[in-house]
Every structure is written in structure tokens, then in C-alpha cells.
Design a protein around this motif. Structure first.
Motif, PDB file in Angstrom:
ATOM      1  N   GLU A  42       0.746  -1.234  -0.289  1.00  0.00           N
ATOM      2  CA  GLU A  42       0.060   0.175  -0.115  1.00  0.00           C
ATOM      3  C   GLU A  42       0.822   1.207   0.067  1.00  0.00           C
ATOM      4  O   GLU A  42       0.633   2.330  -0.643  1.00  0.00           O
ATOM      5  CB  GLU A  42      -1.081  -0.035   1.285  1.00  0.00           C
ATOM      6  N   PHE A  46       1.074   4.015  -3.261  1.00  0.00           N
ATOM      7  CA  PHE A  46       0.763   5.417  -3.065  1.00  0.00           C
ATOM      8  C   PHE A  46       1.997   6.229  -3.708  1.00  0.00           C
ATOM      9  O   PHE A  46       1.695   6.993  -4.303  1.00  0.00           O
ATOM     10  CB  PHE A  46       0.824   5.802  -1.511  1.00  0.00           C
ATOM     11  N   ARG A  49       1.561   6.090  -7.434  1.00  0.00           N
ATOM     12  CA  ARG A  49       0.489   7.181  -7.882  1.00  0.00           C
ATOM     13  C   ARG A  49       0.944   8.413  -7.789  1.00  0.00           C
ATOM     14  O   ARG A  49       0.758   9.285  -8.730  1.00  0.00           O
ATOM     15  CB  ARG A  49      -0.610   6.797  -7.468  1.00  0.00           C
ATOM     16  N   HIS A  53       1.891  11.921 -10.539  1.00  0.00           N
ATOM     17  CA  HIS A  53       1.454  13.486 -10.403  1.00  0.00           C
ATOM     18  C   HIS A  53       2.764  14.192 -10.482  1.00  0.00           C
ATOM     19  O   HIS A  53       2.872  15.348 -11.040  1.00  0.00           O
ATOM     20  CB  HIS A  53       0.507  13.444  -9.413  1.00  0.00           C
ATOM     21  N   ASP A  94      -2.436  14.280  -0.190  1.00  0.00           N
ATOM     22  CA  ASP A  94      -3.273  13.785   0.821  1.00  0.00           C
ATOM     23  C   ASP A  94      -4.484  13.107   0.277  1.00  0.00           C
ATOM     24  O   ASP A  94      -5.343  12.481   0.665  1.00  0.00           O
ATOM     25  CB  ASP A  94      -3.843  15.202   1.669  1.00  0.00           C
ATOM     26  N   ARG A  95      -4.969  13.643  -1.021  1.00  0.00           N
ATOM     27  CA  ARG A  95      -6.333  13.234  -1.807  1.00  0.00           C
ATOM     28  C   ARG A  95      -5.957  11.812  -1.998  1.00  0.00           C
ATOM     29  O   ARG A  95      -6.580  10.981  -1.873  1.00  0.00           O
ATOM     30  CB  ARG A  95      -6.362  13.841  -3.051  1.00  0.00           C
ATOM     31  N   LEU A  96      -4.684  11.494  -2.455  1.00  0.00           N
ATOM     32  CA  LEU A  96      -4.206   9.926  -2.871  1.00  0.00           C
ATOM     33  C   LEU A  96      -4.418   9.057  -1.685  1.00  0.00           C
ATOM     34  O   LEU A  96      -4.632   7.849  -1.711  1.00  0.00           O
ATOM     35  CB  LEU A  96      -3.025  10.130  -3.421  1.00  0.00           C
ATOM     36  N   ARG A  97      -3.662   9.491  -0.617  1.00  0.00           N
ATOM     37  CA  ARG A  97      -3.795   8.876   0.660  1.00  0.00           C
ATOM     38  C   ARG A  97      -5.119   8.233   0.979  1.00  0.00           C
ATOM     39  O   ARG A  97      -5.424   7.212   1.623  1.00  0.00           O
ATOM     40  CB  ARG A  97      -3.404   9.770   1.757  1.00  0.00           C
ATOM     41  N   GLU A  98      -6.302   9.131   0.612  1.00  0.00           N
ATOM     42  CA  GLU A  98      -7.720   8.853   1.009  1.00  0.00           C
ATOM     43  C   GLU A  98      -8.414   7.747  -0.005  1.00  0.00           C
ATOM     44  O   GLU A  98      -9.338   7.223   0.520  1.00  0.00           O
ATOM     45  CB  GLU A  98      -8.505   9.945   1.130  1.00  0.00           C
ATOM     46  N   SER A  99      -7.764   7.455  -1.290  1.00  0.00           N
ATOM     47  CA  SER A  99      -8.462   6.929  -2.212  1.00  0.00           C
ATOM     48  C   SER A  99      -7.894   5.408  -2.111  1.00  0.00           C
ATOM     49  O   SER A  99      -7.037   5.122  -1.521  1.00  0.00           O
ATOM     50  CB  SER A  99      -8.169   7.608  -3.515  1.00  0.00           C
TER      51      SER A  99
END
Ligand SMILES: C[C@H](O)[C@H](O)[C@H]1CNC2=NC(N)=NC(=O)C2=N1
Length: 99
Positions: A42, A46, A49, A53, A94-99
């Protein structure tokens, strides 16, 4: 050429990030965050991904990984301090962390 983060952005978006797990580095104008995941896959997912970006933004993190932890420092080397690209990449991470 990227420009240093404005005072308005420091009072705005940067403060939001600082309330969301990011901290100011003590030795330079940079921000840091440690992300913790359930396992190595995981954590590495992260990073993969986030790397896509970062490449698209042409703005790259200083980071390290040990097992399920990813330690990130964001700074804009071109200005030797924070720019809006650091804010942008932090928000994406932070957004990727939540997905
Ligand atoms: C030539 C190239 O555009 C620059 O070196 C970019 C690449 N990635 C970068 N990443 C970061 N974090 N800071 C920079 O100043 C920077 N500059």
C-alpha cells in the motif's frame, strides 16, 4: 520559473495543510509529513501514484520509504523554499492517501 509562496497562500492553503498532518521543517522553508499504511504494497502503491503526479507537475518530492511508512519533504529547490507547487503536490498526496 516558479515563484516563492505568497504571504496570502501561506496564511491560507499552507495553514490548511499544517492542520492536516504537515509540519514545517525546522532547518529550512519546507513541509514534511509521514504517511503510514497497512503494509509495504500500500505504501509503494501510494508512491507510484504520487510519482505520476509529480512527473506531470515536473515537481518532485524528497521522500523515503521503510516498510509501511513514507516520509515526505516538499520544497522547491529552484527557490530554496516553498512555492505553490509544494502546496499542490501536498494536496494531491493527501487526496491519494484517502483513495
Ligand atoms: C529542470 C527541472 O524542471 C527542475 O529541476 C525541476 C524538477 N523538479 C523539481 N522538484 C522540486 N521539488 N523542486 C524543483 O525546483 C524542481 N525543479
Amino acid at each position: 520559473m516558479t515563484e516563492a509562496l505568497t504571504d496570502a497562500a501561506r496564511a491560507g492553503e499552507l495553514q490548511t495543510l499544517l492542520g492536516n498532518g504537515w509540519t514545517k521543517a525546522t532547518d529550512r522553508d519546507a513541509i514534511e509529513k509521514t504517511y503510514k499504511f497497512r503494509n509495504f504494497i500500500e505504501a509503494f502503491g501510494f508512491m507510484s501514484r504520487a510519482a505520476l503526479h509529480a512527473e506531470k507537475l515536473n515537481h518532485h518530492p524528497e521522500w523515503s520509504n521503510v516498510y509501511n511508512k513514507v516520509v515526505v519533504t516538499l520544497i522547491t529547490h529552484d527557490v530554496d523554499g516553498l512555492s505553490k507547487l509544494d502546496v499542490k503536490l501536498a494536496q494531491i498526496m493527501d487526496r491519494l492517501r484517502e483513495s
